[in-house]
Scaffold this active site. Structure first.
Site, mmCIF file in Angstrom:
data_model
loop_
_atom_site.group_PDB
_atom_site.id
_atom_site.type_symbol
_atom_site.label_atom_id
_atom_site.label_comp_id
_atom_site.label_asym_id
_atom_site.label_seq_id
_atom_site.Cartn_x
_atom_site.Cartn_y
_atom_site.Cartn_z
ATOM 1 N N LYS A 1 1.122 4.294 -2.687
ATOM 2 C CA LYS A 1 0.817 5.698 -2.770
ATOM 3 C C LYS A 1 1.933 6.591 -2.884
ATOM 4 O O LYS A 1 2.080 7.720 -3.395
ATOM 5 C CB LYS A 1 0.306 5.997 -1.044
ATOM 6 C CG LYS A 1 -0.897 5.344 -0.817
ATOM 7 C CD LYS A 1 -2.041 6.069 -1.563
ATOM 8 C CE LYS A 1 -3.053 5.438 -1.954
ATOM 9 N NZ LYS A 1 -4.297 6.135 -2.822
ATOM 10 N N TYR B 1 0.965 -1.245 0.138
ATOM 11 C CA TYR B 1 0.090 -0.052 0.069
ATOM 12 C C TYR B 1 0.831 1.088 0.091
ATOM 13 O O TYR B 1 0.716 2.119 -0.898
ATOM 14 C CB TYR B 1 -0.956 -0.107 1.221
ATOM 15 C CG TYR B 1 -1.884 1.295 1.393
ATOM 16 C CD1 TYR B 1 -2.900 1.346 0.571
ATOM 17 C CD2 TYR B 1 -1.375 2.358 2.105
ATOM 18 C CE1 TYR B 1 -3.748 2.470 0.629
ATOM 19 C CE2 TYR B 1 -2.088 3.318 2.183
ATOM 20 C CZ TYR B 1 -3.208 3.655 1.743
ATOM 21 O OH TYR B 1 -4.047 4.802 1.548
HETATM 22 N N1 LIG Z 1 -8.744 6.762 5.227
HETATM 23 C C1 LIG Z 1 -7.818 7.111 5.719
HETATM 24 O O1 LIG Z 1 -7.177 7.279 6.542
HETATM 25 C C2 LIG Z 1 -6.607 7.583 4.170
HETATM 26 C C3 LIG Z 1 -5.468 7.843 4.745
HETATM 27 C C4 LIG Z 1 -4.571 8.281 3.596
HETATM 28 C C5 LIG Z 1 -4.947 8.375 2.280
HETATM 29 N N2 LIG Z 1 -6.098 7.817 2.100
HETATM 30 C C6 LIG Z 1 -6.843 7.669 0.522
HETATM 31 O O2 LIG Z 1 -7.840 8.539 0.497
HETATM 32 C C7 LIG Z 1 -8.774 7.644 -0.769
HETATM 33 C C8 LIG Z 1 -10.007 7.611 -0.185
HETATM 34 O O3 LIG Z 1 -10.038 6.625 0.861
HETATM 35 P P1 LIG Z 1 -11.172 6.548 1.778
HETATM 36 O O4 LIG Z 1 -10.462 6.220 3.207
HETATM 37 O O5 LIG Z 1 -12.349 7.357 1.517
HETATM 38 O O6 LIG Z 1 -11.811 4.820 1.402
HETATM 39 P P2 LIG Z 1 -13.268 4.142 1.488
HETATM 40 O O7 LIG Z 1 -13.848 4.902 2.591
HETATM 41 O O8 LIG Z 1 -12.736 2.722 1.604
HETATM 42 O O9 LIG Z 1 -13.693 4.612 -0.102
HETATM 43 C C9 LIG Z 1 -13.283 4.188 -1.111
HETATM 44 C C10 LIG Z 1 -14.065 4.365 -2.300
HETATM 45 O O10 LIG Z 1 -13.504 3.906 -3.581
HETATM 46 C C11 LIG Z 1 -14.550 3.064 -4.061
HETATM 47 N N3 LIG Z 1 -13.849 1.794 -4.823
HETATM 48 C C12 LIG Z 1 -12.814 1.042 -4.275
HETATM 49 N N4 LIG Z 1 -12.376 0.057 -5.018
HETATM 50 C C13 LIG Z 1 -13.187 0.159 -6.095
HETATM 51 C C14 LIG Z 1 -13.437 -0.375 -7.565
HETATM 52 N N5 LIG Z 1 -12.401 -1.494 -7.639
HETATM 53 N N6 LIG Z 1 -14.143 -0.074 -8.457
HETATM 54 C C15 LIG Z 1 -15.044 1.188 -8.015
HETATM 55 N N7 LIG Z 1 -15.003 1.938 -6.975
HETATM 56 C C16 LIG Z 1 -14.010 1.447 -6.130
HETATM 57 C C17 LIG Z 1 -15.488 2.681 -3.031
HETATM 58 O O11 LIG Z 1 -16.414 2.061 -3.347
HETATM 59 P P3 LIG Z 1 -17.288 0.448 -2.822
HETATM 60 O O12 LIG Z 1 -17.987 1.052 -1.710
HETATM 61 O O13 LIG Z 1 -18.136 -0.001 -4.081
HETATM 62 O O14 LIG Z 1 -15.974 -0.243 -2.729
HETATM 63 C C18 LIG Z 1 -15.593 3.947 -2.076
HETATM 64 O O15 LIG Z 1 -16.433 4.739 -2.806
HETATM 65 C C19 LIG Z 1 -8.028 6.401 -1.213
HETATM 66 O O16 LIG Z 1 -7.220 6.675 -2.239
HETATM 67 C C20 LIG Z 1 -6.898 6.271 0.021
HETATM 68 O O17 LIG Z 1 -5.935 5.575 -0.334
HETATM 69 C C21 LIG Z 1 -7.030 7.313 2.901
#
Ligand SMILES: NC(=O)c1ccc[n+]([C@@H]2O[C@H](COP(=O)([O-])OP(=O)(O)OC[C@H]3O[C@@H](n4cnc5c(N)ncnc54)[C@H](OP(=O)(O)O)[C@@H]3O)[C@@H](O)[C@H]2O)c1
Length: 250
Positions: free
Chosen positions: A156, A152
């Protein structure tokens, strides 16, 4: 009013960014894995917002997402938000790719190359990119024992490298990366310590603001402030090598 496309926007940071931009009076196009999840997200938003549909773990569907989005574009800004934290090494797509690599790295690359060029582009990186490693002999962790935290972090780092690659090659577009913090989304988990709304604010700001601090390119931000990023991402040779690998597999 700006027009913004956000990938992976049915929940979490993408959903929050979309909702917030709508509340500010902008036009958004969102993205869901399936028609069903688009309908559920529309219900939560309370508006008939346009969605493009596709599971971006496969190349066909990434390309279909690009086609649908182009039909609804062009966009002033694209937020490459979609991402997963995949713990299971056995998950391989029908293209023979590791799912986490396909979703986190290949998707933003292919969409960037297929979508009409926007004024601004934002990549979701992570503080975890700091421990990312640049390894083009095994970019998808096929030869080594699976270490999902490292895989992961690498993905990133690659997002940051794509940011710098497009910033360098697209002089008319502001291209930047964001570390949203560790926030309580489905990915982050309920116990995540950082502020959820603050986790979405920087990508919104980079997408629409005319603050001079937002009108920069090739930078890495946390909470609207530029931060120092992993120097592995600065090497143009590394960036070019990553892009030629992504071109080859796509
Ligand atoms: N949360 C954190 O602490 C954090 C920290 C650093 C960076 N980030 C980054 O921020 C971004 C958003 O993260 P988040 O925390 O909001 O994640 P999340 O809550 O898991 O949401 C992810 C979104 O992406 C969609 N998705 C995942 N796989 C998919 C696929 N194969 N096709 C279509 N849609 C897909 C999900 O839809 P489904 O519901 O259908 O799966 C959901 O809408 C990511 O790039 C992550 O790496 C997050």
């Amino acid at each position: 009013m700006k027009k913004i496309f956000i990938t992976g926007s049915t929940t979490g940071l993408g959903f929050l960014a979309g909702n917030s931009l709508l509340e500010k009076g902008h036009q958004v196009v969102l993205h869901a894995r399936s028609e069903k999840s688009a309908q559920e997200a529309k219900k939560k938003i309370g508006k008939d917002v346009p969605f493009v549909i596709g599971d971006v773990s496969t190349l066909d569907e990434i390309k279909s997402v690009a086609k649908q989005a182009n039909a609804l574009g062009p966009f002033d800004a694209i937020i490459h938000n979609v991402g997963i934290y995949e713990t299971n090494a056995e998950v391989v797509t029908r293209d023979g790719l590791r799912t986490m690599f396909a979703v986190n790295v290949l998707t933003p690359f292919v969409l960037s190359t297929l979508l009409a060029r926007p004024e601004r582009m934002v990549f979701l990186s992570s503080g975890m990119h700091q421990s990312g490693e640049f390894n083009m002999t095994d970019p998808q962790w096929e030869k080594r024992l699976w270490n999902y935290t490292q895989a992961y972090s690498d993905s990133k780092l690659y997002d940051l490298m794509l940011t710098k690659y497009f910033a360098r090659n697209w002089p008319g577009t502001y291209v930047n990366a964001v570390d949203p913090g560790w926030v309580p989304t489905r990915m982050g988990g309920a116990g995540a310590p950082d502020n959820l709304m603050k986790g979405a604010e920087t990508q919104i700001w980079l997408a629409i603001s005319n603050d001079p601090e937002a009108l920069v390119t090739g930078k890495y931000f946390h909470h609207k402030e530029q931060r120092k990023s992993n120097s592995l991402a600065d090497s143009e040779r590394n960036q070019d090598e990553l892009v030629s690998y992504l071109r080859k597999i796509s």
